[in-house]
Enzyme design. Structure first.
Site, PDB file in Angstrom:
ATOM      1  N   ASP A 163       0.850  -1.202   0.000  1.00  0.00           N
ATOM      2  CA  ASP A 163       0.000   0.000   0.000  1.00  0.00           C
ATOM      3  C   ASP A 163       0.877   1.240   0.000  1.00  0.00           C
ATOM      4  O   ASP A 163       1.133   1.848   1.046  1.00  0.00           O
ATOM      5  CB  ASP A 163      -0.926  -0.023   1.231  1.00  0.00           C
ATOM      6  N   LYS A 198       0.654  -8.019  -2.672  1.00  0.00           N
ATOM      7  CA  LYS A 198      -0.677  -7.557  -3.108  1.00  0.00           C
ATOM      8  C   LYS A 198      -0.566  -6.134  -3.646  1.00  0.00           C
ATOM      9  O   LYS A 198      -0.007  -5.257  -2.995  1.00  0.00           O
ATOM     10  CB  LYS A 198      -1.653  -7.573  -1.931  1.00  0.00           C
ATOM     11  N   ASP A 227      -5.334  -6.818  -6.505  1.00  0.00           N
ATOM     12  CA  ASP A 227      -6.528  -6.540  -5.695  1.00  0.00           C
ATOM     13  C   ASP A 227      -7.257  -5.318  -6.251  1.00  0.00           C
ATOM     14  O   ASP A 227      -7.242  -4.245  -5.662  1.00  0.00           O
ATOM     15  CB  ASP A 227      -6.060  -6.311  -4.239  1.00  0.00           C
ATOM     16  N   LYS A 274     -10.565  -5.616  -7.365  1.00  0.00           N
ATOM     17  CA  LYS A 274     -11.992  -5.840  -7.071  1.00  0.00           C
ATOM     18  C   LYS A 274     -12.893  -5.469  -8.251  1.00  0.00           C
ATOM     19  O   LYS A 274     -13.726  -4.569  -8.154  1.00  0.00           O
ATOM     20  CB  LYS A 274     -12.415  -5.052  -5.828  1.00  0.00           C
ATOM     21  N   PHE A 275     -12.760  -6.196  -9.341  1.00  0.00           N
ATOM     22  CA  PHE A 275     -13.570  -5.907 -10.534  1.00  0.00           C
ATOM     23  C   PHE A 275     -15.065  -6.058 -10.225  1.00  0.00           C
ATOM     24  O   PHE A 275     -15.482  -7.012  -9.559  1.00  0.00           O
ATOM     25  CB  PHE A 275     -13.208  -6.863 -11.678  1.00  0.00           C
ATOM     26  N   ASP A 317     -18.519  -5.250 -12.670  1.00  0.00           N
ATOM     27  CA  ASP A 317     -19.168  -4.623 -13.833  1.00  0.00           C
ATOM     28  C   ASP A 317     -20.048  -5.694 -14.496  1.00  0.00           C
ATOM     29  O   ASP A 317     -20.230  -6.785 -13.931  1.00  0.00           O
ATOM     30  CB  ASP A 317     -18.078  -4.099 -14.789  1.00  0.00           C
ATOM     31  N   PRO A 359     -21.000  -8.753 -17.043  1.00  0.00           N
ATOM     32  CA  PRO A 359     -20.155  -9.934 -17.281  1.00  0.00           C
ATOM     33  C   PRO A 359     -19.055  -9.728 -18.316  1.00  0.00           C
ATOM     34  O   PRO A 359     -17.888 -10.049 -18.069  1.00  0.00           O
ATOM     35  CB  PRO A 359     -21.164 -10.998 -17.729  1.00  0.00           C
ATOM     36  N   ASN A 360     -19.390  -9.161 -19.485  1.00  0.00           N
ATOM     37  CA  ASN A 360     -18.378  -9.057 -20.534  1.00  0.00           C
ATOM     38  C   ASN A 360     -17.225  -8.131 -20.127  1.00  0.00           C
ATOM     39  O   ASN A 360     -16.051  -8.471 -20.289  1.00  0.00           O
ATOM     40  CB  ASN A 360     -19.024  -8.552 -21.832  1.00  0.00           C
ATOM     41  N   THR A 367     -15.639  -5.131   4.398  1.00  0.00           N
ATOM     42  CA  THR A 367     -15.618  -5.092   5.873  1.00  0.00           C
ATOM     43  C   THR A 367     -15.872  -3.688   6.409  1.00  0.00           C
ATOM     44  O   THR A 367     -16.072  -3.504   7.599  1.00  0.00           O
ATOM     45  CB  THR A 367     -14.281  -5.620   6.433  1.00  0.00           C
ATOM     46  N   ARG A 417      -2.770  -9.539  12.704  1.00  0.00           N
ATOM     47  CA  ARG A 417      -1.830  -8.769  13.520  1.00  0.00           C
ATOM     48  C   ARG A 417      -1.070  -9.683  14.481  1.00  0.00           C
ATOM     49  O   ARG A 417      -1.695 -10.289  15.363  1.00  0.00           O
ATOM     50  CB  ARG A 417      -2.580  -7.712  14.366  1.00  0.00           C
ATOM     51  N   GLN A 459      -7.504  -1.666  12.042  1.00  0.00           N
ATOM     52  CA  GLN A 459      -8.184  -2.965  11.899  1.00  0.00           C
ATOM     53  C   GLN A 459      -8.956  -3.265  13.179  1.00  0.00           C
ATOM     54  O   GLN A 459      -8.475  -3.014  14.277  1.00  0.00           O
ATOM     55  CB  GLN A 459      -7.165  -4.082  11.631  1.00  0.00           C
ATOM     56  N   GLY A 475      -0.027  -6.011   5.931  1.00  0.00           N
ATOM     57  CA  GLY A 475       0.555  -4.765   5.430  1.00  0.00           C
ATOM     58  C   GLY A 475       1.457  -4.111   6.440  1.00  0.00           C
ATOM     59  O   GLY A 475       2.625  -4.477   6.608  1.00  0.00           O
ATOM     60  N   ARG A 476       0.903  -3.134   7.167  1.00  0.00           N
ATOM     61  CA  ARG A 476       1.712  -2.262   8.026  1.00  0.00           C
ATOM     62  C   ARG A 476       2.603  -2.954   9.047  1.00  0.00           C
ATOM     63  O   ARG A 476       3.702  -2.450   9.293  1.00  0.00           O
ATOM     64  CB  ARG A 476       0.781  -1.224   8.690  1.00  0.00           C
TER      65      ARG A 476
HETATM   66  O1  C5P Z   1      -1.808  -2.725   6.870  1.00  0.00           O
HETATM   67  P1  C5P Z   1      -2.816  -3.830   6.966  1.00  0.00           P
HETATM   68  O2  C5P Z   1      -2.211  -5.153   7.403  1.00  0.00           O
HETATM   69  O3  C5P Z   1      -4.026  -3.453   7.777  1.00  0.00           O
HETATM   70  O4  C5P Z   1      -3.288  -4.035   5.447  1.00  0.00           O
HETATM   71  C1  C5P Z   1      -4.327  -4.902   5.092  1.00  0.00           C
HETATM   72  C2  C5P Z   1      -4.560  -4.861   3.612  1.00  0.00           C
HETATM   73  O5  C5P Z   1      -5.708  -5.634   3.314  1.00  0.00           O
HETATM   74  C3  C5P Z   1      -4.832  -3.467   3.054  1.00  0.00           C
HETATM   75  O6  C5P Z   1      -4.338  -3.438   1.713  1.00  0.00           O
HETATM   76  C4  C5P Z   1      -6.337  -3.378   3.046  1.00  0.00           C
HETATM   77  O7  C5P Z   1      -6.840  -2.507   2.073  1.00  0.00           O
HETATM   78  C5  C5P Z   1      -6.719  -4.824   2.713  1.00  0.00           C
HETATM   79  N1  C5P Z   1      -8.053  -5.237   3.130  1.00  0.00           N
HETATM   80  C6  C5P Z   1      -8.480  -5.162   4.431  1.00  0.00           C
HETATM   81  N2  C5P Z   1      -9.744  -5.567   4.763  1.00  0.00           N
HETATM   82  C7  C5P Z   1     -10.558  -6.045   3.824  1.00  0.00           C
HETATM   83  C8  C5P Z   1     -10.151  -6.144   2.507  1.00  0.00           C
HETATM   84  C9  C5P Z   1      -8.865  -5.707   2.185  1.00  0.00           C
HETATM   85  O8  C5P Z   1      -7.719  -4.746   5.319  1.00  0.00           O
HETATM   86  N3  C5P Z   1     -11.736  -6.477   4.158  1.00  0.00           N
END
Ligand code: C5P
Length: 242
Positions: free
Chosen positions: A13, A35, A62, A64-65, A67, A69-70, A121, A183, A192, A212-213
């Site tokens: 990210d 990702k 990631d 997240k399409f 639209d 179907p085609n 979420t 985490r 989160q 991520g972080r």
């Molecule tokens: O930094 P962190 O571990 O919170 O990053 C989680 C990643 O997962 C981010 O790219 C966030 O956009 C993604 N994500 C999420 N929850 C979701 C779907 C995607 O945290 N429900």
């Protein structure tokens, strides 16, 4: 069979390709799976994909399409041609859309994993009622969408580690669960809400963990990635999957 290393997906990210490359270079051979979301994909004009592919990294695209179907299928064909390992579409796009995505993209790359997004979420029970006038609870809706994804030929869904077990129970153990909200005990929660440690997430049925972080913002991302991988391995051992 996926190794502990294969199950850890680092969320890149970052607002610029330079920042993303800096992290990938710093981490080096220790991590294979990254990702790429909308922010980095758009800011790098897609170039991050070629960069990661040239480095032999696995990519979860990631975007997240969502639209008709085609149109969605043609976007998926792009992902399949880029040889990404995993990409996602909104399951709420419906069965016809998901089936078309599977049909078209698997012709090009039969091994890539097509993952459904069920309920974002960021949405709560009230949002669900307001948006869909739904009489179902969020969990019922998410499970129903996971089931539709499965029946349309998708390979799995993105879900919270807290839902991974019930999704496996409903859709079968081969149906993949890709879980953010992970985490380790030593990391900050950030924004989160419903978190789980890497070890518990694996034991609760998560196949892939998106982290991520705790790694990308860590002073020592190499060590942080190693520690997450070790926890994943512990979870796999305790769950009897290695
Ligand atoms: O930094 P962190 O571990 O919170 O990053 C989680 C990643 O997962 C981010 O790219 C966030 O956009 C993604 N994500 C999420 N929850 C979701 C779907 C995607 O945290 N429900």
């Amino acid at each position: 069979m996926f190794t502990a290393k294969d199950r850890m997906i680092i969320a890149l990210d970052f607002p610029t390709i330079d920042k993303a490359i800096e992290l990938v270079e710093k981490i080096g051979a220790g991590v294979t799976f990254y990702k790429v979301g909308l922010e980095l994909f758009l800011n790098s004009k897609g170039e991050i994909i070629e960069y990661l592919a040239n480095k032999n990294k696995k990519i979860f695209l990631d975007l997240k399409f969502h639209d008709i179907p085609n149109t969605t299928a043609m976007a998926s064909v792009f992902a399949a041609k880029q040889n990404v390992f995993m990409f996602n579409v909104h399951a709420s796009g419906g069965t016809k859309m998901m089936k078309k995505v599977v049909e078209e993209s698997k012709k090009i790359n039969p091994d890539n994993l097509i993952i459904g997004v069920t309920v974002l979420t960021s949405l709560g029970e009230e949002d669900i009622k307001e948006t869909f006038e739904s009489k179902f609870t969020l969990k019922e809706l998410a499970l129903n969408l996971a089931n539709l994804a499965k029946n349309s030929g998708l390979d799995g869904v993105v879900c919270s580690p807290w839902e991974a077990r019930s999704i496996k129970e409903k859709c079968g153990k081969e149906f993949k669960t890709v879980c953010p909200g992970v985490r380790p005990k030593w990391a900050a929660t950030n924004d989160q809400q419903r978190i789980m440690t890497p070890k518990d997430a694996i034991k609760n049925g998560c196949d892939f963990l998106v982290v991520g972080r705790p790694i990308t913002k860590n002073e020592d991302p190499v060590k942080a990635a190693q520690m997450v991988e070790e926890e994943i391995l512990e979870g796999m051992k305790e769950a009897g999957i290695c």
